[in-house]
Design an enzyme around this catalytic site. Structure first.
Site: not given
Ligand SMILES: [Zn+2]
Length: 289
Positions: A2-3
């Site tokens: 996840p960014e």
């Protein structure tokens, strides 16, 4: 992994279901307890499992915010303190009435921390690969890497910070892709959005920062910001294990121009992959110079 947009999506969903509520009980999985007993630091960092449980039990959730790729829960007992969470590779929060309500078996089987809220529902943290992190901190400074993070990309000053770092002696000879994925230079931009922004601005991922004009650096920065915002709107990208708290996944991956592509969508050339800063970097050898 996840960014920024994925973490933002999670925070926006946790906020309305948790703020003002009290954490009535905390459960830590046997796997985490065993790992800690063996001197490993799985998920809960620098704190015994029992102390972690004691610290959080009875606390009220005051605020839930995102800072770069971290989730900051501000909690209050007699004073305010922080629970700082990083989703790692596959961390996911679920807000459910019971664990059986978590939509997919693979997430259900890897729940490691459960916060039972005063409304009777559970805020459950599942982490298949256990690279996620949780830290109870009295203040940010107790975990110094938090203080080194670049400003939020949407905040004034973030662009100047990026330019100053990219033009500094320390970084100017480094590959631009390595720079834009460094959280001290730009917050929250990982492999996916770095790949997309370089493709959009036609910059070769290995080009040294000093060999990119200031105008193009600005263009690159603006492109990263635009892609991050677009992805937040799209609910983030779903690459393998990202889910939001309802078990849903985002749709940004349908808009990728380069990440995970075998062929360039612009010119049809077969894409190439380089290893930069330990990460696979896909690019078009014709379009990106
Ligand atoms: Zn191309």
């Amino acid at each position: 992994m996840p960014e920024l947009p994925e973490v933002e999506g999670v925070v926006r969903q946790i906020r309305p279901v948790s703020i003002g509520k009290k954490i009535e009980a905390v459960t830590v999985s046997d796997i985490i307890r065993l790992s800690k007993a063996n001197g490993k630091e799985a998920i809960i960092k620098r704190m015994e499992a029992d102390r972690f449980v004691d610290s959080l039990t009875g606390a009220q959730i005051v605020r839930v915010e995102r800072r770069s790729k971290y989730i900051y829960f501000t909690l209050r007992k007699d004073h305010e303190f922080l629970l700082v969470n990083h989703l790692g590779m596959s961390g996911a929060w679920f807000y459910v009435d019971q664990l059986q309500s978590i939509p997919e078996d693979k997430f259900r089987r890897h729940v490691h921390v459960i916060l039972t809220l005063s409304d009777g529902n559970l805020l459950a943290f599942s982490d298949i690969r256990r690279f996620g992190e949780m830290r109870v901190l009295q203040e940010e400074a107790e975990f110094p890497p938090l203080l080194l993070m670049a400003p939020e990309p949407f905040e004034p000053g973030a662009r100047e910070h990026f330019l100053a770092m990219a033009e500094s002696a320390k970084y100017q000879n480094k590959a631009i892709k390595e720079l834009i994925m460094d959280g001290q230079i730009i917050s929250g931009c990982g492999n996916i959005y770095a790949t997309e922004a370089l493709f959009k601005t036609k910059i070769h991922p290995k080009r040294a920062a000093r060999r990119i004009s200031r105008r193009r650096k600005v263009e690159l920065f603006e492109s990263i910001v635009a892609i991050l915002l677009e992805s937040i709107e799209a609910g983030g990208s779903t690459i393998s294990d990202y889910r939001n708290i309802n078990g849903e996944s985002g749709t940004m991956q349908d808009r990728f121009g380069m990440y995970g592509k075998k062929q360039c969508m612009v010119c049809g050339t077969m894409t190439k992959t380089l290893k930069i800063g330990g990460r696979a970097s896909v690019y078009c050898p014709t379009c990106q110079k």
